[in-house]
Write a protein that holds these residues in place. Structure first.
Motif, PDB file in Angstrom:
ATOM      1  N   PRO A   1      77.601  47.228  31.256  1.00 54.35           N
ATOM      2  CA  PRO A   1      77.880  46.635  29.933  1.00 54.35           C
ATOM      3  C   PRO A   1      78.708  47.591  29.072  1.00 54.35           C
ATOM      4  N   VAL A   2      78.334  48.860  29.064  1.00 59.41           N
ATOM      5  CA  VAL A   2      79.155  49.921  28.476  1.00 59.41           C
ATOM      6  C   VAL A   2      79.265  51.004  29.545  1.00 59.41           C
ATOM      7  N   GLY A   4      79.229  54.367  31.264  1.00 60.18           N
ATOM      8  CA  GLY A   4      78.626  55.632  30.873  1.00 60.18           C
ATOM      9  C   GLY A   4      79.367  56.818  31.463  1.00 60.18           C
ATOM     10  N   ALA A   5      79.187  57.022  32.772  1.00 62.28           N
ATOM     11  CA  ALA A   5      79.767  58.194  33.432  1.00 62.28           C
ATOM     12  C   ALA A   5      81.289  58.220  33.301  1.00 62.28           C
ATOM     13  N   GLY A   6      81.898  57.062  33.103  1.00 67.33           N
ATOM     14  CA  GLY A   6      83.354  56.998  32.947  1.00 67.33           C
ATOM     15  C   GLY A   6      83.818  57.523  31.597  1.00 67.33           C
ATOM     16  N   GLY A   7      82.879  57.836  30.684  1.00 64.18           N
ATOM     17  CA  GLY A   7      83.275  58.425  29.407  1.00 64.18           C
ATOM     18  C   GLY A   7      82.766  57.672  28.181  1.00 64.18           C
ATOM     19  N   VAL A   8      81.687  56.908  28.338  1.00 64.40           N
ATOM     20  CA  VAL A   8      81.185  56.033  27.264  1.00 64.40           C
ATOM     21  C   VAL A   8      82.353  55.205  26.701  1.00 64.40           C
ATOM     22  N   ILE A   9      82.743  54.235  27.494  1.00 62.66           N
ATOM     23  CA  ILE A   9      83.841  53.346  27.113  1.00 62.66           C
ATOM     24  C   ILE A   9      83.211  52.054  26.584  1.00 62.66           C
ATOM     25  N   ILE A  10      83.285  51.877  25.266  1.00 66.27           N
ATOM     26  CA  ILE A  10      82.723  50.676  24.649  1.00 66.27           C
ATOM     27  C   ILE A  10      83.836  49.625  24.639  1.00 66.27           C
ATOM     28  N   PRO A  11      83.633  48.498  25.337  1.00 67.51           N
ATOM     29  CA  PRO A  11      84.756  47.555  25.456  1.00 67.51           C
ATOM     30  C   PRO A  11      85.077  46.880  24.126  1.00 67.51           C
ATOM     31  N   PRO A  12      86.328  46.462  23.933  1.00 69.79           N
ATOM     32  CA  PRO A  12      86.677  45.685  22.740  1.00 69.79           C
ATOM     33  C   PRO A  12      85.829  44.412  22.683  1.00 69.79           C
ATOM     34  N   SER A  13      85.665  43.863  21.462  1.00 67.23           N
ATOM     35  CA  SER A  13      84.744  42.732  21.264  1.00 67.23           C
ATOM     36  C   SER A  13      85.147  41.493  22.061  1.00 67.23           C
ATOM     37  N   THR A  14      86.416  41.397  22.424  1.00 64.26           N
ATOM     38  CA  THR A  14      86.886  40.204  23.148  1.00 64.26           C
ATOM     39  C   THR A  14      86.579  40.256  24.647  1.00 64.26           C
ATOM     40  N   TYR A  15      86.195  41.422  25.145  1.00 60.45           N
ATOM     41  CA  TYR A  15      86.132  41.625  26.598  1.00 60.45           C
ATOM     42  C   TYR A  15      85.032  40.803  27.269  1.00 60.45           C
ATOM     43  N   TRP A  16      83.788  41.009  26.832  1.00 60.00           N
ATOM     44  CA  TRP A  16      82.680  40.376  27.569  1.00 60.00           C
ATOM     45  C   TRP A  16      82.666  38.850  27.447  1.00 60.00           C
ATOM     46  N   PRO A  17      82.987  38.282  26.267  1.00 58.07           N
ATOM     47  CA  PRO A  17      83.028  36.808  26.222  1.00 58.07           C
ATOM     48  C   PRO A  17      84.034  36.229  27.218  1.00 58.07           C
ATOM     49  N   GLU A  18      85.163  36.893  27.384  1.00 56.43           N
ATOM     50  CA  GLU A  18      86.182  36.402  28.313  1.00 56.43           C
ATOM     51  C   GLU A  18      85.710  36.576  29.765  1.00 56.43           C
ATOM     52  N   ILE A  19      85.077  37.707  30.051  1.00 58.97           N
ATOM     53  CA  ILE A  19      84.522  37.905  31.402  1.00 58.97           C
ATOM     54  C   ILE A  19      83.518  36.797  31.714  1.00 58.97           C
ATOM     55  N   ARG A  20      82.693  36.502  30.745  1.00 55.30           N
ATOM     56  CA  ARG A  20      81.670  35.482  30.949  1.00 55.30           C
ATOM     57  C   ARG A  20      82.313  34.126  31.266  1.00 55.30           C
ATOM     58  N   ARG A  21      83.375  33.817  30.513  1.00 53.79           N
ATOM     59  CA  ARG A  21      84.076  32.551  30.749  1.00 53.79           C
ATOM     60  C   ARG A  21      84.592  32.486  32.198  1.00 53.79           C
ATOM     61  N   ILE A  22      85.182  33.593  32.644  1.00 55.31           N
ATOM     62  CA  ILE A  22      85.813  33.610  33.978  1.00 55.31           C
ATOM     63  C   ILE A  22      84.753  33.535  35.079  1.00 55.31           C
ATOM     64  N   VAL A  23      83.695  34.292  34.911  1.00 57.38           N
ATOM     65  CA  VAL A  23      82.615  34.294  35.888  1.00 57.38           C
ATOM     66  C   VAL A  23      82.036  32.884  36.029  1.00 57.38           C
ATOM     67  N   ASP A  24      81.840  32.211  34.892  1.00 55.49           N
ATOM     68  CA  ASP A  24      81.304  30.839  34.913  1.00 55.49           C
ATOM     69  C   ASP A  24      82.289  29.883  35.581  1.00 55.49           C
ATOM     70  N   LYS A  25      83.553  30.019  35.207  1.00 60.83           N
ATOM     71  CA  LYS A  25      84.568  29.090  35.727  1.00 60.83           C
ATOM     72  C   LYS A  25      84.630  29.120  37.256  1.00 60.83           C
ATOM     73  N   TYR A  26      84.537  30.307  37.847  1.00 62.08           N
ATOM     74  CA  TYR A  26      84.699  30.418  39.297  1.00 62.08           C
ATOM     75  C   TYR A  26      83.356  30.493  40.032  1.00 62.08           C
ATOM     76  N   GLY A  27      82.274  30.409  39.285  1.00 61.87           N
ATOM     77  CA  GLY A  27      80.943  30.364  39.913  1.00 61.87           C
ATOM     78  C   GLY A  27      80.593  31.609  40.706  1.00 61.87           C
ATOM     79  N   ILE A  28      81.076  32.766  40.249  1.00 62.98           N
ATOM     80  CA  ILE A  28      80.714  33.985  40.978  1.00 62.98           C
ATOM     81  C   ILE A  28      79.520  34.650  40.287  1.00 62.98           C
ATOM     82  N   LEU A  29      78.841  35.502  41.030  1.00 69.49           N
ATOM     83  CA  LEU A  29      77.661  36.171  40.469  1.00 69.49           C
ATOM     84  C   LEU A  29      78.100  37.349  39.604  1.00 69.49           C
ATOM     85  N   LEU A  30      77.381  37.540  38.509  1.00 64.30           N
ATOM     86  CA  LEU A  30      77.647  38.672  37.620  1.00 64.30           C
ATOM     87  C   LEU A  30      76.516  39.689  37.784  1.00 64.30           C
ATOM     88  N   ILE A  31      76.898  40.881  38.186  1.00 63.12           N
ATOM     89  CA  ILE A  31      75.910  41.971  38.294  1.00 63.12           C
ATOM     90  C   ILE A  31      76.148  42.925  37.134  1.00 63.12           C
TER      91      ILE A  31
END
Ligand code: PXG
Length: 467
Positions: free
Chosen positions: A230-231, A233-260
């Motif tokens: 979700p954020v 950690g080891a990569g440098g505490v990279i907090i994604p922009p606010s638009t990132y996760w909603p768009e990921i969620r849309r794509i994951v749902d659209k193609y029916g893939i599992l989100l880990i």
């Protein structure tokens, strides 16, 4: 048998350490020259070393000691369980009370219909489980060709062959024949370093849409899952922009893939909620947990899976498991740790009290001449060091040179902060007090000043090419 005394001179302990102990992610020859710092005790947020120095642990060990050091209840839970039932497995139609209790408690805490738990000994092991579980899930559903899992460059999911392949650390891939086949990586949502002239919001969308592009290139019928922290950690505490996760969620749902969602760092209060997925507004199909599950007092990890995955996997024999899956002592300690987090209102305090205070203090470091950005969520934050705040330029010196200098100054000032290339990271115990936060920020500022002075001295305040 000759055994060195715990009170032996530091130099003797260091020499023996260098002679016989291989450290993770370390160049042994370099460490042998300077000697490892020997940590002997800890209490609350404070470590003590073999020279009697007290060090403020701004990293909660390795992002894990959420309830702080020295909690007797956890030691007692372990002792009680060792006397009652120190070990039994859950492979061949047996179970035991600590595993039952912990699985049920985790199911209660986890969001959505994440109701079933597969235990492991670490985050790496749990992600190896996830890799095999996802592929088995699709095979059982009659789609064995859906074996591709998409991860991200600079994501971290562990350093075993499977988990290291899911992660996108090039240094890990370079050793031991990784990544294994069937793993694809997309770019990370790291606006500060890679966002160029885009706004963070535009950039967040662009990076999320790389997932859709990758799915279409690989073939929507070939992709089984997407894994991400979700954020980061080891990569440098990279907090994604606010638009990132909603768009990921849309794509994951659209193609029916599992989100880990890999919650190994974000889980158990680090971002101000029980899980980072809640903070980011996502409901994954599988979550990886470890670290904060036991506050690092004992090794344990787990995959928490949704009802649909549990039902499909449960209809066949999943030929997978570790000797220490659901170890009773680890489960008993984790259960007690979850009780402490809950009953002492620690997660709540991070969200409403100490978290916001740390944020205010941490962000005040942004006025320092070396700091290009100070970003924090809950109790994980990072400072981007830069020679040129206006352009977000990296240093001309090799990435990590400056971060290492800064980290050495922190170490000398008895503050543990980690560096990831030229980002400085904090992830303190969640029980850190306001007074300790003040000390942390004071020591960080002094260390930044000393680092800055040294960079000026050595002619290192020079900008390189922006990536
Ligand atoms: N996933 C994530 C998100 C992690 O941060 C793992 C999986 C692997 O967990 P185990 O228990 O197998 O280590 C991690 C571990 C660092 C550092 O230097 C971070 C981790 C481990 C070691 C060092 O930041 N995270």
């Amino acid at each position: 048998m000759t055994m060195i005394s715990p009170n032996a001179p530091t130099a003797e302990l260091q020499a023996l350490d260098a002679a016989h102990h291989m450290h993770p992610f370390t160049t042994a020859a370099d460490l042998a020259r300077k000697g490892a710092r020997v940590i002997t005790r800890a209490e609350g947020c404070w470590l003590t070393d073999s020279e009697g120095e007290r060090i403020l642990d701004g990293m909660a060990g390795l992002w894990c000691v959420n309830v702080g050091y020295g909690r007797r209840e956890l030691a007692q839970a372990a002792a009680r369980q060792m006397e009652e039932l120190p070990y039994y497995n859950t492979f061949f139609q047996t179970t035991h009370v600590p595993a039952i209790q912990l699985a049920a408690r985790i199911a209660e805490l986890a969001p959505g219909d994440l109701n079933t738990v597969f235990f492991a000994g670490s985050g790496s092991e749990a992600n190896d489980t996830n890799l095999r579980m996802v592929r088995t899930y699709w095979a059982e559903k009659g789609q064995p060709q859906r074996d591709v899992i998409i991860g991200r460059w600079n994501g971290y999911h562990g350093s075993s062959v499977g988990s290291g392949s899911l992660g996108g650390m090039k240094g890990i891939h370079a050793q031991g024949g990784m990544p294994i086949p069937g793993i694809h990586h997309i770019d990370q949502p790291h606006w500060y370093a890679e966002g160029g002239d885009m706004t963070p919001e535009e950039f967040g969308l662009e990076r999320a849409r790389q997932l859709e592009t990758a799915i279409l290139e690989i073939g929507p019928d070939r992709v089984g899952a997407f894994i991400a922290e979700p954020v980061q950690g080891a990569g440098g505490v990279i907090i994604p922009p606010s638009t990132y996760w909603p768009e990921i969620r849309r794509i994951v749902d659209k193609y029916g893939i599992l989100l880990i969602a890999d919650e190994v760092i974000c889980g158990f209060g680090r971002t101000g909620n029980w899980f980072g997925s809640q903070t980011m507004g996502i409901t994954p199909h599988i979550m990886t947990v470890a670290k904060g599950l036991s506050s690092g007092y004992i090794p344990i990890g787990a995959s928490i899976v949704c009802d649909e995955v549990a039902a499909v996997i449960g209809a066949t024999e999943f030929n997978h498991g570790y000797t220490y899956s659901g170890h009773p002592v680890a489960c008993a300690v984790a259960l007690e740790n979850l009780r402490i987090l809950d009953e002492e209102g620690i997660v709540e305090r991070v969200r409403t009290d100490t978290g916001p205070y740390l944020k205010e203090r941490f962000e005040s470091l942004a006025d320092h001449p070396l700091v290009g950005e100070a970003r924090i969520i809950g109790m994980m934050g990072s400072l981007a060091l830069t020679p040129d705040k206006a352009t977000r330029a990296p240093f001309a010196a090799e990435a990590g040179t400056v971060g290492y200098i800064c980290r050495e100054r922190c170490f000398a000032n008895n503050l543990i902060m980690r560096h990831v290339y030229d980002r400085m990271i904090i992830s303190p115990p969640l029980v850190i007090t306001r007074a300790e936060i003040d000390t942390l920020i004071e020591r960080a500022r002094i260390s930044l000043d000393e680092c800055h002075a040294r960079l000026l001295d050595e002619g290192l305040m020079v900008a390189g090419e922006r990536g």
